[in-house]
Write a protein that holds these residues in place. Structure first.
Motif, mmCIF file in Angstrom:
data_model
loop_
_atom_site.group_PDB
_atom_site.id
_atom_site.type_symbol
_atom_site.label_atom_id
_atom_site.label_comp_id
_atom_site.label_asym_id
_atom_site.label_seq_id
_atom_site.Cartn_x
_atom_site.Cartn_y
_atom_site.Cartn_z
ATOM 1 N N GLY A 34 0.613 -1.096 0.038
ATOM 2 C CA GLY A 34 -0.226 -0.038 0.126
ATOM 3 C C GLY A 34 0.388 1.328 0.233
ATOM 4 N N GLN A 35 2.082 0.797 0.519
ATOM 5 C CA GLN A 35 2.665 2.495 0.406
ATOM 6 C C GLN A 35 3.436 2.873 -1.467
ATOM 7 N N LEU A 36 3.364 3.965 -1.693
ATOM 8 C CA LEU A 36 3.242 4.997 -2.631
ATOM 9 C C LEU A 36 4.879 4.313 -3.169
ATOM 10 N N GLU A 37 5.107 3.632 -4.894
ATOM 11 C CA GLU A 37 6.185 3.319 -5.290
ATOM 12 C C GLU A 37 6.714 4.374 -6.263
ATOM 13 N N ARG A 38 5.847 5.005 -7.024
ATOM 14 C CA ARG A 38 6.149 6.226 -7.880
ATOM 15 C C ARG A 38 4.988 7.289 -8.304
ATOM 16 N N VAL A 39 4.967 7.732 -8.540
ATOM 17 C CA VAL A 39 4.554 9.019 -8.801
ATOM 18 C C VAL A 39 4.810 10.059 -9.819
ATOM 19 N N PHE A 40 3.572 9.759 -10.933
ATOM 20 C CA PHE A 40 3.910 10.796 -12.473
ATOM 21 C C PHE A 40 3.083 11.908 -12.684
ATOM 22 N N LYS A 41 3.518 12.888 -12.888
ATOM 23 C CA LYS A 41 2.542 14.577 -13.431
ATOM 24 C C LYS A 41 3.233 15.326 -14.138
ATOM 25 N N THR A 42 2.500 15.253 -15.172
ATOM 26 C CA THR A 42 2.383 16.245 -16.343
ATOM 27 C C THR A 42 2.635 17.730 -15.367
ATOM 28 N N THR A 43 3.290 18.364 -15.691
ATOM 29 C CA THR A 43 3.022 20.494 -15.225
ATOM 30 C C THR A 43 2.591 21.094 -15.890
ATOM 31 N N ASP A 44 2.998 20.653 -17.464
ATOM 32 C CA ASP A 44 2.696 21.575 -18.439
ATOM 33 C C ASP A 44 2.413 20.848 -19.874
ATOM 34 N N ASP A 45 2.624 21.268 -20.856
ATOM 35 C CA ASP A 45 2.934 20.402 -22.404
ATOM 36 C C ASP A 45 3.484 20.329 -22.650
ATOM 37 N N ILE A 46 4.289 20.188 -22.185
ATOM 38 C CA ILE A 46 5.889 19.902 -22.567
ATOM 39 C C ILE A 46 6.885 19.400 -21.163
ATOM 40 N N LYS A 47 6.488 19.316 -19.798
ATOM 41 C CA LYS A 47 7.057 19.363 -19.185
ATOM 42 C C LYS A 47 6.164 18.041 -17.945
ATOM 43 N N SER A 48 7.022 16.993 -17.472
ATOM 44 C CA SER A 48 5.949 16.274 -16.865
ATOM 45 C C SER A 48 7.562 15.218 -15.262
ATOM 46 N N VAL A 49 7.103 14.847 -14.553
ATOM 47 C CA VAL A 49 7.738 14.842 -13.535
ATOM 48 C C VAL A 49 7.537 13.063 -13.714
ATOM 49 N N MET A 50 9.106 12.757 -12.599
ATOM 50 C CA MET A 50 8.336 11.253 -12.057
ATOM 51 C C MET A 50 8.958 10.860 -10.745
ATOM 52 N N THR A 51 9.033 10.479 -10.135
ATOM 53 C CA THR A 51 9.668 10.183 -8.663
ATOM 54 C C THR A 51 9.353 9.054 -8.350
ATOM 55 N N VAL A 52 10.233 8.086 -8.083
ATOM 56 C CA VAL A 52 10.018 6.099 -8.002
ATOM 57 C C VAL A 52 10.876 6.467 -6.464
ATOM 58 N N TYR A 53 10.185 5.490 -5.271
ATOM 59 C CA TYR A 53 10.424 5.571 -3.856
ATOM 60 C C TYR A 53 10.880 4.293 -3.233
ATOM 61 N N TYR A 54 11.427 4.080 -2.647
ATOM 62 C CA TYR A 54 12.060 3.254 -2.124
ATOM 63 C C TYR A 54 11.105 2.755 -1.119
ATOM 64 N N LEU A 55 11.060 0.788 -0.430
ATOM 65 C CA LEU A 55 9.805 0.354 -0.275
ATOM 66 C C LEU A 55 9.593 1.090 1.149
ATOM 67 N N GLY A 56 10.774 1.670 1.603
ATOM 68 C CA GLY A 56 11.577 2.406 3.062
ATOM 69 C C GLY A 56 10.403 3.806 2.747
ATOM 70 N N GLY A 57 10.702 4.126 1.494
ATOM 71 C CA GLY A 57 9.907 5.625 1.262
ATOM 72 C C GLY A 57 10.528 6.878 0.908
ATOM 73 N N LYS A 58 12.505 5.891 1.301
ATOM 74 C CA LYS A 58 13.489 7.072 0.056
ATOM 75 C C LYS A 58 12.733 7.071 -0.977
#
Length: 168
Positions: A34-58
């Protein structure tokens, strides 16, 4: 359109994504715990960001995309120390900077753009103890689509004492 969710066989949420006109705009993936593994967000028509996490949350990785190409990439060791950093110019034409780190947090190597017209870089390599191992210049060759040493390079022993010079 809207939120779409997928689940593990256990019923725990695996993925939730938000679509607009069939295009994925943002999503979150989860570990089976149930812990977050990754988040992907489109910030505008050109840019997007993905953040991936370790199982411990870092944070494990943070990647910034521009027009679906990687513009900046950061990786981290599980202890939170930096592992890798890479950044390209706005047009994704060439590398601006690249750094690798030893798992003790000390710099392992750096490649920093000095002259963008010539694609000439300063390169330094380090021992795990933090002492300089080698330094010189590297040029990106369009002929072989790879980096090559150029000019005089200086090499050092593990104590930081100069041991050799070579010309490339």
């Amino acid at each position: 359109r809207g939120w779409v969710k997928d689940f593990y066989n256990t019923g725990a949420i695996l993925h939730e994504g938000f679509y607009v006109d069939g295009q994925l705009q943002t999503y979150r993936n989860y570990f089976a715990t149930g812990q977050l593994e990754r988040v992907f967000k489109t910030t505008d028509d050109i840019k997007s960001v993905m953040t991936v996490y370790y199982l411990g949350g870092k944070i494990k990785s943070r990647v910034t995309y521009s027009k679906k190409f990687v513009r900046k990439w950061e990786d981290f060791f599980e202890n939170g120390a930096p592992e890798f950093y890479e950044e390209y110019n706005k047009k994704i034409d060439f590398l601006i900077e690249q750094r690798y780190y030893h798992n003790n947090g000390k710099l392992k190597s750096s490649l920093i753009l000095e002259n963008k017209k010539k694609l000439l870089y300063n390169k330094e390599n380090y021992y795990e103890n933090g002492k300089l191992k080698a330094k010189g210049q590297i040029i990106y060759s369009m002929d072989i689509l790879d980096y090559q040493k150029k000019g005089e390079w200086v090499f050092f022993d593990k104590n930081g004492k100069e041991k050799e010079r070579k010309t490339f």
